[in-house]
Structure formats: structure tokens, C-alpha cells
Design a protein around this motif. Sequence first.
Motif, short mmCIF file in Angstrom:
data_model
loop_
_atom_site.label_atom_id
_atom_site.label_comp_id
_atom_site.label_asym_id
_atom_site.label_seq_id
_atom_site.Cartn_x
_atom_site.Cartn_y
_atom_site.Cartn_z
N VAL A 39 0.84 -1.20 0.00
CA VAL A 39 0.00 0.00 0.00
C VAL A 39 0.87 1.25 0.00
CG1 VAL A 39 -1.82 1.28 1.19
CG2 VAL A 39 -1.78 -1.23 1.29
N LEU A 40 0.54 2.19 -0.89
CA LEU A 40 1.14 3.52 -0.86
C LEU A 40 0.06 4.49 -0.41
CD1 LEU A 40 3.34 5.62 -1.39
CD2 LEU A 40 2.64 5.63 -3.81
N ALA A 41 0.23 5.05 0.78
CA ALA A 41 -0.74 6.01 1.33
C ALA A 41 -0.37 7.41 0.87
CB ALA A 41 -0.77 5.92 2.85
N CYS A 42 -1.24 8.02 0.08
CA CYS A 42 -0.99 9.39 -0.39
C CYS A 42 -1.27 10.35 0.77
CB CYS A 42 -1.87 9.69 -1.58
SG CYS A 42 -1.56 8.59 -2.98
N TRP A 43 -0.40 11.37 0.90
CA TRP A 43 -0.47 12.21 2.09
C TRP A 43 -0.36 13.69 1.76
CZ3 TRP A 43 3.28 11.48 6.89
CH2 TRP A 43 2.62 11.87 8.06
N PHE A 44 0.81 14.14 1.30
CA PHE A 44 1.03 15.57 1.07
C PHE A 44 1.46 15.82 -0.38
CE2 PHE A 44 1.94 15.31 5.73
CZ PHE A 44 0.92 16.16 6.15
N PRO A 45 0.50 16.09 -1.29
CA PRO A 45 0.84 16.47 -2.65
C PRO A 45 0.81 18.00 -2.82
CG PRO A 45 -1.47 15.86 -2.56
CD PRO A 45 -0.94 15.81 -1.14
N ALA A 46 1.67 18.51 -3.68
CA ALA A 46 1.66 19.94 -3.98
C ALA A 46 2.45 20.17 -5.27
CB ALA A 46 2.25 20.77 -2.83
N TYR A 47 2.29 21.38 -5.83
CA TYR A 47 3.01 21.69 -7.08
C TYR A 47 3.35 23.17 -7.12
CZ TYR A 47 -1.60 23.33 -8.64
OH TYR A 47 -2.80 23.97 -8.73
N ASP A 48 4.21 23.52 -8.06
CA ASP A 48 4.61 24.90 -8.27
C ASP A 48 3.50 25.60 -9.05
OD1 ASP A 48 5.71 27.32 -9.04
OD2 ASP A 48 7.67 26.48 -9.57
N PRO A 49 2.86 26.62 -8.48
CA PRO A 49 1.75 27.29 -9.17
C PRO A 49 2.14 27.87 -10.53
CG PRO A 49 1.80 27.92 -6.84
CD PRO A 49 3.07 27.17 -7.12
N GLU A 50 3.43 28.14 -10.75
CA GLU A 50 3.85 28.68 -12.04
C GLU A 50 3.61 27.69 -13.18
OE1 GLU A 50 7.79 30.20 -12.09
OE2 GLU A 50 7.50 31.52 -10.35
N TYR A 51 3.50 26.41 -12.84
CA TYR A 51 3.29 25.38 -13.85
C TYR A 51 1.85 24.85 -13.84
CZ TYR A 51 8.29 25.15 -14.75
OH TYR A 51 9.60 25.45 -15.11
N ALA A 52 0.94 25.59 -13.22
CA ALA A 52 -0.42 25.11 -13.04
C ALA A 52 -1.11 24.79 -14.36
CB ALA A 52 -1.24 26.14 -12.26
N THR A 53 -0.77 25.51 -15.42
CA THR A 53 -1.43 25.28 -16.71
C THR A 53 -1.21 23.87 -17.24
OG1 THR A 53 -1.65 26.14 -18.96
CG2 THR A 53 0.55 26.13 -18.03
N TYR A 54 -0.15 23.18 -16.75
CA TYR A 54 0.14 21.82 -17.21
C TYR A 54 -0.45 20.75 -16.28
CZ TYR A 54 3.62 24.29 -20.03
OH TYR A 54 4.26 25.13 -20.91
#
Length: 373
Positions: A254-269
Motif C-alpha cells: 500500500v502507498l498512502a498518499c499524504w502531502f501532494p503539492a506543485y509549483d503554481p507557475e506550472y499550473a497550466t500543465y
Amino acid sequence: MDIDVYRPGELSAADRAAWTALQSKAHLQGSPGLANPFLSPEFTLAVGRYRRGVRIAVVRERDEPVAFLPYQRTAAGVGRAVGLGISDAQGLVHRPGFTWDARELLRSCGLAVWEFDHLVEEQGPFESDASRGFPSPVLDVDQGYETYLAQLRKRSPKFTRTTLAKERRLHRAASEVRYVHDERDPAVLRTLMGWKSAQYRRTGRSDRFAHQWISGLVRQLFHTRSDSFAGILSVLYADGKPVAAHFGLRTERVLACWFPAYDPEYATYSPGLILHLRMAEAAAADGIAYLDLGRGHKEYKDSLKTRELTVSEGWVTRRHPIAALHRVRRVPVRALRNAVVTRPELFEPADRFLKKVGKIRTVPSVTVKPTKT
């Protein structure tokens, strides 16, 4: 049935091994939810480094450990699931067919009440006291990534087509795009935590990483690795820098997803969605059966999921004045929160309000220079 209660540092290596063995065999014995990383001894021991009152009840039959209940307690006897508020799976890890009396267990632990908000399935004696259940989306990859992707194309054709098209656009726009499933650079973990803090503030939510114990716990788990458990930092890079990242916990299956995030400058992708597809691909290759996306309604979870588990919230109580006081204090808070979260006509206005608050919180301060007189 004998019940012994230990502090984290008192748990023997033999008991830890028995606990892990119960988890590793859970999928073969009809209780796959018990294999969740949040129910692992490593998670409980890590929380014990940062929070007081962490205890582990070990239930034995004929001197053999048959069940483990991790919990946190106050001096007054109020008990909570370990990591309540950030843990996505809670309950008693036990051998097949084991039954228990919930109130007898609480009495042996010195608890008047035990509160949970992500109780996993197959917890009969606790489930009778659950106030309600909630869906926890799951992404199955036990048949391989290509099988999952084919199912995704069939179930969510527009979502799949759009996400893969954005990934191709990112490849065209960047000189290099690469994915690292198990990044070991602590600097990238700090980047992720910074993104997540900004996201919390931007959306008007409480910043979890403003709490030193949560930040310390995540760093501790990042460095925790064994054959049966590990903290996994997965990163999508473009032009040599991270554009999306996720930190979660892994057991054998099992892989428990916990803290995802991204750089807002690349949000269009939509780099976060691309990241989740690459995580699914790498997890399948690594022998993981499913990714647990965690309780909570999010559009991306609905699009990625193959099915749902059910987690419950509530509390088990003994006849005790402390338990009665705890219920009086907690029931209105939970009822209000759940009414907002589960009803779109209430959630959407509340979400918009929080985002407005977030914009105010993230507006940079202006320094006013004094005028000369």
C-alpha cells in the motif's frame, strides 16, 4: 486474553516484528486495510518522538501477540487514535478471526474514551460506536499500470485525454522532464513543504506545517526506511527543477498518499495530475497493490480512483464522567464540520469564503515610510 501497555521505546523487537507480520499477511486473510502504513509500528513510534502520551496496547493469547492498538492518551484518560487529524487509517491490527470487547480493551488501557476519525474496515467491536462512514478513494494497480490506464480511459475519457495531452505539452515546453519515484534529497522535501504551506494559506486552511511536531514527524518519516515501510518522496522535474511533488508512506502493498503539492507557475500543465499518473506507474512496477488517496472529496480523486474504501469516525466510550464530558464537547464540532463538508450547498460557499480569507492572508505587507515634517 492478556493486555500489556507499552510506551513506544518499551516495545520489544519481537513485538514489532509480530506487528509487521500481521500487516504483511493482512491481504491474504481478508483484511487488506490493516496493511495501511498509518497502522504500522514505524508510524506510531515516529509520532511518539513528537507527541506525549503515545502508548501501544499488545493483546496476547498464550504469550503470543495477536493484536496491537496504538493510541494517544491524556492524564484524564481521554484517548485518541495516534496522529488524529493527520492519520488516514486507524484501528486495531489483529490476527484473522480475532474478536475483542471494546470496553474491556479501553479499561485495560486506562481510557474512558477512544476517539477516531479514519477507522478502517473490519473493526467490528469499534464500528458499532462509529457515528458515520466516509468514502476513501483507492487507485488499484495490482494488475499493472497499463490495465489501470485502460480502465481510466474507459471511465474518465476526457480527464485521461486532457491530462496526457498536458504532459505532452510540458515535454515540448521544457528541455527535460523526468520523474523520480523515491527522491532522497531533503532539500526537495523542504520545497514540497513550502508549497504545501503556501497552498494552505492561499485556500484559507490551517497550515499544518506551521506546527513543529508535524514538520518534524514528516522529516523523521522521510528518513525511516525498512523492507516493510518507508517514507516516499515522489517528484516531477522540468528543466532541472521540481514542479510537483508528493510525500507519502509505503508498506509492502500500500502507498498512502499524504502531502501532494506543485509549483503554481506550472499550473497550466496540471503537474499534480501528471505526477499521480507517474506515481501509479512506478508503484505498479514496485509491487504495490493500490494507492490510498485518503478520505475527502476532491475532483482529482474522483477522476483517478478505481473504487472506494470506507473509513469511519466516532468514539468508543465506557460509562465514565470523562467520556460524557468529551462527547458533549466534541459532538457539536463534528456535526457542524460534517454538515458543511458533505453538503455541496454549504461546502461551496464555505470554500469560497476560505479562499477569500486566504487571498487576504497572502497579500504581501506594505511598509509605509514616515513622511518628513
